[in-house]
Each structure stands twice: as C-alpha cells, then as structure tokens.
Design a protein around this motif. Structure first.
Motif, PDB file in Angstrom:
ATOM      1  N   ASP A  23      32.845  76.954  11.828  1.00  0.00           N
ATOM      2  CA  ASP A  23      33.418  75.925  12.752  1.00  0.00           C
ATOM      3  C   ASP A  23      32.655  74.495  11.595  1.00  0.00           C
ATOM      4  O   ASP A  23      33.237  73.899  10.997  1.00  0.00           O
ATOM      5  N   LYS A  24      31.355  73.966  12.022  1.00  0.00           N
ATOM      6  CA  LYS A  24      30.418  73.032  11.538  1.00  0.00           C
ATOM      7  C   LYS A  24      29.270  73.646  11.358  1.00  0.00           C
ATOM      8  O   LYS A  24      28.409  74.069  11.841  1.00  0.00           O
ATOM      9  N   ARG A  62      31.661  70.368   7.297  1.00  0.00           N
ATOM     10  CA  ARG A  62      33.216  71.031   7.983  1.00  0.00           C
ATOM     11  C   ARG A  62      33.550  72.310   6.634  1.00  0.00           C
ATOM     12  O   ARG A  62      34.159  71.771   5.942  1.00  0.00           O
ATOM     13  N   GLY A  65      39.377  70.780  13.240  1.00  0.00           N
ATOM     14  CA  GLY A  65      38.523  71.254  13.951  1.00  0.00           C
ATOM     15  C   GLY A  65      38.395  71.306  15.500  1.00  0.00           C
ATOM     16  O   GLY A  65      39.854  71.543  15.885  1.00  0.00           O
ATOM     17  N   SER A 116      41.978  74.644  10.529  1.00  0.00           N
ATOM     18  CA  SER A 116      40.637  75.056  10.276  1.00  0.00           C
ATOM     19  C   SER A 116      40.164  76.146  11.366  1.00  0.00           C
ATOM     20  O   SER A 116      38.921  74.958  12.066  1.00  0.00           O
TER      21      SER A 116
END
Lengths: 514, 308
Positions: A206-207, A229, B168, B256
């Motif tokens: 994800d990040k 990301r 995201g 993603s």
C-alpha cells in the motif's frame, strides 16, 4: 503469411499512435509551481525489506539509499562524492584510509562513529547474520577503527574499486548499538539510519511513509513527508501522474513517455542507464560457438530502427561492452554496425546450414524485451537465419541462469554498480561469472590483470584490448543502452541517477515554489 | 429426520479432509515450481552461498521430512516464515486480509443489491426496452475482461470526470472503482440468473392460482415468486461471493489494492512457499465457511432440504 520486420514495426507504431489518441488530458490549471509539503512517489513494485543488507531488489534499495547513507556516494553525474566519509586515500596498495564525517547522528539520536562503519561492513559477510549481500566485499581482508573518525580497510589484493563498492548496495551504514540491542527482525521492521528521511510507517503493498530528517548533514530535504506507493500496472501508474495524485513515477516505458510529455502539467526526466540491454549468448552451443555466426547476427540487427520505433528514441546504439558513462568508455569507437549484406556473407563463410537458433525471451524482465525479440528474430530471418522465439517466465530465467542451461540467447541488463568495466563485463563474463559461456586466453589475462591494478592507464589499455577481442567473439549480442525514464509533475525538479539508485537529496531534488 | 449434531460433525470432517487435500496439493505444486533461493540472492552469488541459504530455510531436507514438518506446523497454526518478507507467513497474510474483505464485501453487496432487483424487474417486464437494456448491460458486464473494465473506469470516471482517485486504498472514494470493477461480473451473472429463475417460477401453476384467487401483483411477487426462485439465486450469489473474496487478482493489481489475491500471485513469482500455502489455506477456509452457511440457508428457505 510471413510477417516481415517492417510489418511488425509498422504495427508497433500504429499501436503507439492509438495509445497517444486515447489519452485523456486534464484541462485544469497549469500548475508549474507548488506549495506542497508532501512528496508522493509511485513505483512499479512494492518494498519487501528495509534492512539494507537483506535485499538487492531495486524496489527496496531506492528507499534504503534514502533512509541510510554510505561512506561514499555516487551522484547523478556518475562521479563519486563524499558520503559518511569526507575523504579517503590509498596507502601501500592494499590499505585504504577513510576520514569520517563528525557530528552525524542516527535517527534515534545515537552518534555515528567508525565503530558503526566497521560493524556494518563486517555484518555484510558475517556468516551468522546471513545477509543477501555477502559477496559485495569479498576483497576486504580486515577493518580497523583506530579512532572514532578514522576507518582503515585492508584488502587482500590491490582493489582499485573499493571506494566505488562502498557506494552501492551492501555499503549502507547501520547503527551498531541499535541493531545489536533490538535484533535483526525489529531493525528490519523499524529501520534507523543517518539518511535524509526517517522511517514512519509501512503498510505492505500500500504505502511507505517517511519524514524529513531535519538534521541531515547534506541539508534537510525539500518536503516534510514522503509517501511511496506501489502501483504495479503501468496504465494506472501513468493515470495517477496525469491526474496529479502522484509527483514522481518510476519505470515509465517509452510508449507512455509521449503521453506524459504531451500533458500540460507533467514531463519526462531520464538518465542513460548505467549498463546495456543485451542478449546473452550460450557460446558453447553450435552454431553459436562460431564467432563468424555471431558477427553475422550482430551485423543483421538494425539497432537504429529498434531505438526509433520500439523505444521512441529513448536510447542509444552502443559501441561495445562498456556502457557510455562508465570508466574507460571509448568515445571514438563507432556504434555497432548494421549491414545485412555482410551478415549473409559471413554466414556463408561460417558454413551455416540453417541450424536452429533460440531466443528465450522474458516478458518485461527488461523493458520491451518481447517486442525486441520479435523484431530481432524478423531481422535475422531476413538474412536467412533459422530463429525461434520462445517465451520463458521470470523464475525459469533465474533457474536457467543459475544452471547455465539457456538454449541460445536470453535477455539480460548487465550493469556495473561500480561504474567500471570490471564490475560489468569482467564480473559477468569472467571465469565463474554468471554469463561465463565463452573463454579467450587474452581476454582472461587482461581482465584479471586490470582487476588488481591501481594503475588507471594500464587498466584503460587493457579494457580497450578486451573490447577488441569482444567485438570478434560477441559473448553478448549488445542491443541498446536505454534511458531510464521517470514521469514528473512540472513543479518537481529532480535529476535521476543512472544506476537505479533513487536518492532524494538536496543536490538533485526540490519543489518549484511560487 | 436427522439431528443437527451428526450433520455438523459430518460437515466438519469433510471440511478437514478438504483442507488437508488443498494444503497437500499446494505443498507439492509449489515445490514442483522450482527453487526459491536463486531469487533471493544476487545473480552472481556463488554455489556455496546458495547451499547455505537453502540449509537455513530447511529446503535441503528430503521432501517427506519437509512435508511432515509442514503438516505438524499447520496443525499448530504455524505456517512458517515468509522467505520474502522475513516474518511469519500468517502475519503477512493477515495484513492483507482486511483489504480483501473490504473490497470483496463491498463488491458483493453492490452486485447483489443491484442485480436482484434488476433481474426481477427484467423478468416482470419481459421483452420490454427496460429488459433488453438491462440484459444488454449485463452481457457486457459478464463478457468484458476485468482488466479492460478497470482501465476504462480509471480513464473515464477518474482521469476525465475527476470523480474518484485512480488507485490505492483510502476512504470510501477509493473503494468505488475497484468495487464496481470487481462486482461487474458477479452482478451480471446474478441479474441474468435472477431473471431466468423468476421467469421459470412465473410460469408455474401456483402463480396462476395465486393470481386467479385475486391476489395483488405485489403480493404475488413478494410471497410466491421470490421465495420460490430463491434457491438458485442464493446458490449463484454464494458462489460469486467466494469468487469475489478469492479471485480479485486482476482488480487488485489494476487498482494497486493491497489484497491477498495480489499477494498470492506475487508470492508465487517469488516462490515464497509459506505465504502461498497460508493464503490458499485461508481462502479454502473462507470457501468452506461460505458453503456451510449456504447449506444452512437452504434449510431456512426450503423445508424439503431440512430432511436431507
């Protein structure tokens, strides 16, 4: 129907045009400056580990080179600069003395000293730590830390490239006290370094969130927070950039570069890759054991067409096995020639009887590999070569690489992490190297002598002669030296590094402020 | 009539056998896929280094021994350590489970809440423009590749119309596009099946009887039609639910989205045996639980199913 090379490239060009037409341009205000305090970067794959000694993957080292520092630092201009060491000199052929920077603190407040440097380098090859970079410093015999700001490294033989080795993976300096006290797993989960950014949090796939290190010795970076990301697919990654959600994207393929450049708020920044895209050659397998056949194959590749059509001009035609920008690159050497008539002659002279030649291509192991394989196969068919293209999976490639069981040619992206032919052609093609399928006594003698010489003039002559031998035997079928492109918002000023290092430091990154 | 206890214990036994079979197949297939060690080390690592890492990971032991260790550990809930992430496989998978459930449940409710009324309406208004339009859209939803649909949504609804973020995980806005993409196929299948199931029932004698005795159309639909058409609808809906939870690989990749589908595929590429084994095991458990819930639901919906 036989598909010729021209049909194929026309098709590729048409596809590219269709992509350009389908682009959706945001009509919003032209933001050429920003007040942003947060930098958002998207890369093509996720991070797996933070402990810099446990990974060599580019998705990991992009960030470990920012959380940590090395003793030496290779800047985007390809030269070595001071890092945690401010100066270094060679004494008696095998003894390097490094003066270390004073007053540097790790992110947890511990001071950086020579003990940390000694511990870090020894940790890479400590059998108990089981790192993934145990082979980086095999030339080191022993390390001494006589006082807190001096480090002495003794090498087993003269090693002209030690300062260069220290600048790449394996060379990141970790805090001795913290690692020993917290253990390897905790250190991997909560890394502490001296770099321009401090670790805050990470959600897998994800990040990653890091924040600016206000006390960084090279100056505080031009943001408060940096978010990384992972967006694996190219189209969504580019869309996120065009929409303004992301400030910098990595791994921008050439066919998408036009879209990014045509958009009013974004641009493309590239660095010439510090290496080459080549087809490795199993020179033990007939007819590839015949130098004349390999010369013919090289002459039959229209590299300029590949650069123009498949890479949209984002690459150059190489002249030999030393990448442009590396030590001892010879600018006088002409680009590799395209001459299909001569290729046919040499095939005839070699007595080539239509034996099968295999290209075992990967898909996206290197950018454009499958498309280039098909184009090259069509070019080889044009001169009468019986070529077969087979597609293999990435992990199969890794296995064949290890077992040295390729049937003919395969894609590789040789690079020297040291900016030197020793770290590239000699490391890979030398005896025991992973691309050791061909031997030549002269090549071997010179490669070995240059490795252990600290006389750069002698080394330069050796590599010139090795290049000559190489270009008669083609242990690699060299194809292109491409640009590594990044997509940026126009308000981002960023100079990328040629060797996939992604350092965000004051000297190469800032936001354009109003 | 059978009691609940024998029924439950029989189901439990079957579930355990299914889990054992699934785990064994994954164990064997992953080992057939090749050696993970070359992928962990730099390409020029010497053979001694390869041997060392293989030994550290226990991969140098005979396969039956590895299998025995694997089974013994699974029983204790230990799936081993991820080769790629260097932490327990279960905690890796657990980190991804929340995102998968969030996306899967949203897509599922989105699909079911839209599809059942649309299918019902299509059947009631058979061969009208409404029916043809709805079924036309359903056909597209069922036949368009997820990858294409996802990119299309990003280009139109995010880049062009600026309604949602491109990708995201974040707030509800991030959920809309992936849920629509993931739910499209399920929605189309459920809508089409609902329509045909309802049409089937509408032709039945008891519907004619209900209408003949003067019941209002609303009552006919609510009490007689839907209830009788429920079994096939519940079956396909539950099947789709399982697929939504386990099969979101493409949607997760395009957007993603950090879910277990993407984790599983990446782990296969990385030959990260423990993570693949753990992911498949958990997906199998989810399937078994859903199937079990559906079986119980049959009993509620159809008294005949209760006697077996």
């Amino acid at each position: 129907m036989e598909v010729t090379r021209r049909d194929l490239l026309k098709g590729a060009a048409a596809l590219g045009a269709a992509g350009a037409l389908s682009q959706a341009l945001p009509g919003s205000a032209q933001a050429q400056t920003t007040q942003k305090k947060e930098l958002v970067v998207a890369q093509g794959g996720d991070i797996s580990k933070f402990d810099p000694h446990y990974s060599t993957s580019s998705n990991d080292i992009r960030w470990s080179f920012n959380i940590f520092d090395n003793l030496t630092s290779r800047h985007p201009d390809g030269k070595l600069y001071p890092g945690l060491a401010t100066e270094w000199k060679l004494q008696d052929q095998t003894q390097w003395i490094f003066k270390l920077r004073q007053g540097v603190k790790f992110h947890n407040g511990d001071p950086f000293t020579s003990a940390d440097a000694k511990y870090s380098l020894e940790r890479t090859y400590d059998p108990n730590v089981k790192t993934m970079v145990a082979t980086v410093f095999t030339t080191i015999d022993r390390i001494e830390a006589p006082d807190p700001t001096t480090l002495v490294i003794h090498t087993k033989k003269p090693d002209p490239l030690l300062p260069a080795r220290l600048a790449f993976y394996g060379g990141q300096i970790v805090p001795k006290k913290y690692v020993e006290a917290s253990g390897n797993d905790t250190f991997n989960a909560k890394p502490v370094g001296t770099g321009p950014v401090r670790f805050v949090s990470w959600v897998k796939d994800d990040k990653l969130t890091v924040e600016a290190n206000p006390d960084y010795f090279g100056g505080r970076p031009d943001f408060d927070r940096l978010i990384v990301r992972a967006i694996p697919e190219t189209a969504p990654r580019v869309a996120a950039l065009l929409k303004g959600e992301i400030d910098i994207i990595t791994q921008l393929p050439p066919d998408q570069g036009e879209r990014v450049a045509a958009n009013s708020t974004t641009r493309v920044a590239g660095a010439l890759y510090a290496g080459l895209y080549v087809l490795g050659v199993n020179s033990k397998r007939p007819p590839l054991d015949n130098p004349l056949v390999k010369q013919a194959l090289s002459l039959a590749i229209d590299r300029e067409l590949i650069v123009k059509e498949l890479w949209k001009g984002r690459g150059i035609v190489p002249s030999g096995p030393i990448a442009k920008g590396d030590n001892h690159f010879d600018p006088k050497l002409p680009p590799l020639a395209y001459n299909p008539k001569e290729a046919r002659e040499r095939l005839k002279k070699a007595g080539y009887k239509g034996e099968e030649i295999f290209i075992e291509t990967t898909v996206a192991y290197v950018s454009q590999d499958k498309a280039m394989s098909e184009a090259i196969a069509a070019m080889w068919k044009d001169v009468g070569v019986n070529v077969k293209v087979e597609v293999i999976e990435y992990s199969v490639r890794a296995q064949k690489n290890r077992e040295k069981s390729f049937k003919g040619l395969w894609w590789a992206d040789p690079t020297s992490t040291l900016g030197d032919p020793d770290g590239m052609m000699w490391r890979l093609l030398g005896p025991g190297g992973i691309m050791d399928y061909w031997r030549d006594p002269k090549f071997d003698e010179l490669g070995n002598a240059a490795r252990f010489s600290v006389d750069e003039k002698f080394r330069g002559e050796a590599y010139r002669e090795m290049t000559r031998v190489f270009l008669e035997n083609f242990p690699w079928m060299i194809v292109i030296q491409p640009y590594e492109d990044y997509g940026l918002q126009k308000y981002v000023e960023f100079t990328p590094n040629p060797n996939q290092q992604f350092e965000i430091r004051r000297f190469n990154f800032k936001f354009r402020r109003a | 009539m059978r009691g609940l206890l024998p029924f439950l214990s029989q189901r439990l036994l079957r579930a355990l056998i299914a889990l054992w079979l699934v785990s064994t197949v994954v164990f064997v297939v992953m080992r057939l896929s090749g050696d993970p060690v070359p992928l962990l080390l730099p390409p020029d690592a010497p053979t001694s280094e390869i041997m060392r890492v293989r030994k550290d990971l226990g991969l140098d032991r005979p396969l039956p021994v590895q299998y025995a260790v694997f089974l013994k550990n699974i029983v204790r809930g230990d799936f081993g350590r991820s080769l790629h992430f260097r932490e327990p496989a279960f905690s890796v998978v657990r980190g991804y489970l929340g995102a998968t459930l969030e996306l899967g449940l949203t897509a599922f409710f989105f699909a079911a809440l839209v599809a059942v009324p649309v299918g019902l309406l299509s059947a009631m208004k058979r061969n009208t423009l409404l029916d043809q339009a709805a079924m036309g859209v359903a056909l597209i939803g069922q036949s368009a590749p997820t990858f294409f649909l996802g990119i299309l949504f990003i280009l139109l609804l995010s880049l062009k119309a600026d309604l949602f973020p491109t990708s995201g995980r974040g707030d509800w806005k991030n959920l809309v596009l992936p849920a629509m993409t993931l739910g499209a196929f399920a929605m189309a299948s459920i809508a089409r099946l609902t329509r045909s199931a309802v049409l089937e029932v509408l032709r039945a004698d008891y519907i004619r009887t209900a209408r003949a005795k003067g019941l209002g159309e609303a009552m006919v639909v609510a009490k007689h039609t839907l209830r009788n058409a429920a079994i096939p609808i519940v079956t396909i809906t539950a099947l789709q639910f399982g697929t939504l939870l386990g099969g979101a690989v493409v949607t997760e990749t395009v957007f993603s989205w950090p879910g277990i589908g993407r984790l599983a595929v990446q782990s296969i590429y990385n030959r990260d045996y423990p993570v693949v084994q753990c992911t498949v095991f958990i997906a199998a458990v989810m399937f078994i639980v859903i199937n079990f819930a559906v079986d119980l639901l049959y009993g509620v919906l159809d008294p005949r199913a209760r006697t077996g």
